[in-house]
Motif scaffolding. Sequence first.
Motif, PDB file in Angstrom:
ATOM      1  N   VAL A  21       8.114   1.227  95.783  1.00 41.15           N
ATOM      2  CA  VAL A  21       8.489   2.049  94.645  1.00 41.15           C
ATOM      3  C   VAL A  21       8.415   1.205  93.378  1.00 41.15           C
ATOM      4  O   VAL A  21       8.956   0.111  93.313  1.00 41.15           O
ATOM      5  CB  VAL A  21       9.918   2.603  94.828  1.00 41.15           C
ATOM      6  N   GLY A  22       7.704   1.711  92.387  1.00 40.53           N
ATOM      7  CA  GLY A  22       7.633   1.015  91.113  1.00 40.53           C
ATOM      8  C   GLY A  22       6.724  -0.186  91.097  1.00 40.53           C
ATOM      9  O   GLY A  22       6.856  -1.040  90.241  1.00 40.53           O
ATOM     10  N   ALA A  23       5.774  -0.296  92.053  1.00 40.16           N
ATOM     11  CA  ALA A  23       4.833  -1.413  92.045  1.00 40.16           C
ATOM     12  C   ALA A  23       3.994  -1.342  90.784  1.00 40.16           C
ATOM     13  O   ALA A  23       3.574  -0.305  90.327  1.00 40.16           O
ATOM     14  CB  ALA A  23       3.941  -1.339  93.280  1.00 40.16           C
ATOM     15  N   LYS A  28      -3.165  -8.073  89.181  1.00 37.87           N
ATOM     16  CA  LYS A  28      -2.613  -9.428  89.135  1.00 37.87           C
ATOM     17  C   LYS A  28      -1.937  -9.793  90.457  1.00 37.87           C
ATOM     18  O   LYS A  28      -2.016 -10.937  90.897  1.00 37.87           O
ATOM     19  CB  LYS A  28      -1.624  -9.547  87.975  1.00 37.87           C
ATOM     20  N   VAL A  29      -1.274  -8.821  91.075  1.00 36.11           N
ATOM     21  CA  VAL A  29      -0.682  -9.074  92.388  1.00 36.11           C
ATOM     22  C   VAL A  29      -1.772  -9.402  93.398  1.00 36.11           C
ATOM     23  O   VAL A  29      -1.625 -10.315  94.214  1.00 36.11           O
ATOM     24  CB  VAL A  29       0.139  -7.850  92.859  1.00 36.11           C
ATOM     25  N   LEU A  30      -2.885  -8.670  93.342  1.00 37.76           N
ATOM     26  CA  LEU A  30      -4.023  -8.935  94.227  1.00 37.76           C
ATOM     27  C   LEU A  30      -4.545 -10.353  94.028  1.00 37.76           C
ATOM     28  O   LEU A  30      -4.816 -11.073  95.003  1.00 37.76           O
ATOM     29  CB  LEU A  30      -5.128  -7.911  93.959  1.00 37.76           C
ATOM     30  N   ALA A  31      -4.677 -10.776  92.780  1.00 38.85           N
ATOM     31  CA  ALA A  31      -5.166 -12.131  92.494  1.00 38.85           C
ATOM     32  C   ALA A  31      -4.205 -13.183  93.021  1.00 38.85           C
ATOM     33  O   ALA A  31      -4.620 -14.167  93.644  1.00 38.85           O
ATOM     34  CB  ALA A  31      -5.375 -12.291  90.989  1.00 38.85           C
ATOM     35  N   ALA A  32      -2.905 -12.987  92.796  1.00 37.39           N
ATOM     36  CA  ALA A  32      -1.916 -13.964  93.246  1.00 37.39           C
ATOM     37  C   ALA A  32      -1.850 -14.031  94.768  1.00 37.39           C
ATOM     38  O   ALA A  32      -1.789 -15.111  95.359  1.00 37.39           O
ATOM     39  CB  ALA A  32      -0.540 -13.603  92.675  1.00 37.39           C
ATOM     40  N   SER A  33      -1.865 -12.865  95.418  1.00 34.99           N
ATOM     41  CA  SER A  33      -1.827 -12.836  96.878  1.00 34.99           C
ATOM     42  C   SER A  33      -3.071 -13.482  97.474  1.00 34.99           C
ATOM     43  O   SER A  33      -2.989 -14.239  98.444  1.00 34.99           O
ATOM     44  CB  SER A  33      -1.698 -11.389  97.362  1.00 34.99           C
ATOM     45  N   LEU A 138       0.607 -10.740 102.377  1.00 38.03           N
ATOM     46  CA  LEU A 138      -0.014  -9.460 102.701  1.00 38.03           C
ATOM     47  C   LEU A 138       0.932  -8.288 102.447  1.00 38.03           C
ATOM     48  O   LEU A 138       0.498  -7.208 102.046  1.00 38.03           O
ATOM     49  CB  LEU A 138      -0.476  -9.477 104.161  1.00 38.03           C
ATOM     50  N   SER A 139       2.228  -8.497 102.690  1.00 37.59           N
ATOM     51  CA  SER A 139       3.192  -7.436 102.402  1.00 37.59           C
ATOM     52  C   SER A 139       3.266  -7.158 100.904  1.00 37.59           C
ATOM     53  O   SER A 139       3.312  -6.005 100.465  1.00 37.59           O
ATOM     54  CB  SER A 139       4.579  -7.825 102.932  1.00 37.59           C
ATOM     55  N   VAL A 140       3.272  -8.215 100.105  1.00 41.19           N
ATOM     56  CA  VAL A 140       3.262  -8.061  98.643  1.00 41.19           C
ATOM     57  C   VAL A 140       2.033  -7.265  98.214  1.00 41.19           C
ATOM     58  O   VAL A 140       2.108  -6.359  97.378  1.00 41.19           O
ATOM     59  CB  VAL A 140       3.288  -9.455  97.980  1.00 41.19           C
ATOM     60  N   LEU A 141       0.885  -7.597  98.801  1.00 47.77           N
ATOM     61  CA  LEU A 141      -0.355  -6.901  98.465  1.00 47.77           C
ATOM     62  C   LEU A 141      -0.307  -5.446  98.917  1.00 47.77           C
ATOM     63  O   LEU A 141      -0.645  -4.526  98.163  1.00 47.77           O
ATOM     64  CB  LEU A 141      -1.535  -7.616  99.132  1.00 47.77           C
ATOM     65  N   GLY A 142       0.127  -5.217 100.168  1.00 46.79           N
ATOM     66  CA  GLY A 142       0.154  -3.863 100.695  1.00 46.79           C
ATOM     67  C   GLY A 142       1.069  -2.936  99.929  1.00 46.79           C
ATOM     68  O   GLY A 142       0.800  -1.740  99.789  1.00 46.79           O
ATOM     69  N   ARG A 143       2.161  -3.468  99.410  1.00 46.92           N
ATOM     70  CA  ARG A 143       3.129  -2.652  98.681  1.00 46.92           C
ATOM     71  C   ARG A 143       2.735  -2.423  97.220  1.00 46.92           C
ATOM     72  O   ARG A 143       3.345  -1.605  96.539  1.00 46.92           O
ATOM     73  CB  ARG A 143       4.509  -3.318  98.742  1.00 46.92           C
ATOM     74  N   ALA A 144       1.749  -3.160  96.747  1.00 47.81           N
ATOM     75  CA  ALA A 144       1.370  -3.052  95.335  1.00 47.81           C
ATOM     76  C   ALA A 144       0.363  -1.943  95.068  1.00 47.81           C
ATOM     77  O   ALA A 144       0.116  -1.605  93.913  1.00 47.81           O
ATOM     78  CB  ALA A 144       0.807  -4.387  94.841  1.00 47.81           C
TER      79      ALA A 144
END
Length: 478
Positions: A21-23, A28-33, A138-144
Amino acid sequence: MSSASLILTDRSLALSEPKAVGAQGSTKVLAASSLGSCLVFVSGAVVTVALAAIGRDMRLSPLDLQWVMNAELLPLAALTLVAGALGDRFGQKRIFLAGIALYGLGATAIGFAPSFALFIASRFLQGLGEALILPNGLSVLGRAFPSEKKARAVGIWSAAAAVASAVAPAIAGAILDHGSWRMTFLMLLPVVAGALAAGIVWIPTDSPTSHARVDVGGAIFSTAGLGGLGAGLTSLTNGSGLTLWVLVTLIIGLGGLACLIVTEQRLGENAMLPPSLITSRSVVGANLFTALLYGALTVMLTLIPFVMIRGAHLPTLMAGLAFIPLQVLITVVSPLAGILCRGFGRRLPLFAGGAVVALGCALTLRVGSNATYWADIFPPILLLSLGMSLAIAPLTTLVLTSVESDRSGTASGVNSAVSRAGSLFAIALLGGVLQQGGPALFSGFHMAMAVAAVACVLATLAVFIVEPGPHIDFIPRD
């Protein structure tokens, strides 16, 4: 051990994550992950090229060389699942960044390690960092990303990891031809610094879940079980025989795994390895297939560069470039394997992939002291690449569709851990090869590859454990 096939297996973790929620700031999250997760695949690829130089410089025994590999694989195999729970409990961004920091400390310590004991401790620290990085990155990426954009984002993540794991061995080979193996680890530090900076700035802070359960007992018993069996098998294959040490380590390993099963059954669906996955026929078949196929893959990824450098005396740079066809073909061909999933169902793509990899293993029996890359090394690598391309993407789809949707993340995490466990045990059985030189090295190499071919055949038989099921749609679309 690193390859595009591992990347394709691991990316199912992100595909199974719900959108947060609210990603925001998804690119930028994709680049960091991507930057942080690349570290997981780079170090193993570098070590396979540098293994001969490390052994020569530090005067290591075959037993020592095996632990150069397994000190990283052990925490990856044992702790990846519990690392995901740590992210839920304390915050995925926090655990992701902690993993990158641990990885950087490990790489730095390896580069300056004055003794083998510190070297191995540093490799374990590096593997521990990787275990924290992978599921949380991967969780950070999947949730973004929302579901309709998630597959494309994971495809970009996969491509970035594949490029990194293809380029890193080539750079390492060039460094080894003109400098020290220590620089192959120190060259990772700028990437670590960049990944930390990107993660701190670009990944939104998530809210920890205070009630999330961390299966500490499962983590301890899985580490003891895999570590004990790995140590026992490693010593056994180095010609020590069935000594007291070997018996003790094997007993510890078996006892640890037995305690793991009891603990997980007691915890039920709150365990890191839920009993429902163990009793699922398709999941069991998929994981057995994974362990056998990845064991054979690890044998090839480890021994071919080692034999090229130490046996055939080919340039180290060439050894670093040897597996680029594997990265390219798996990345390009795997998405096309979805046609097989839709047309032939669950079993045939896996059976065909395992059979082609078996042929690739058998073809390495032609490699000798006068081997050249294009005539002797490239053909088996080409078959290996085609076989893995046929098998890995359908395997990911099978894992994600064999359980309820709320269990897909756990199922894919288990499959990723099983692939590392298969690699761990494969390395543990290579002592008889790594201690050889001259003609005896090729005899041991041929024996190992024959066993790897048999493992692939057994993997094809494991396919029949999988429930036939309906023809399935291909999930990881790029």
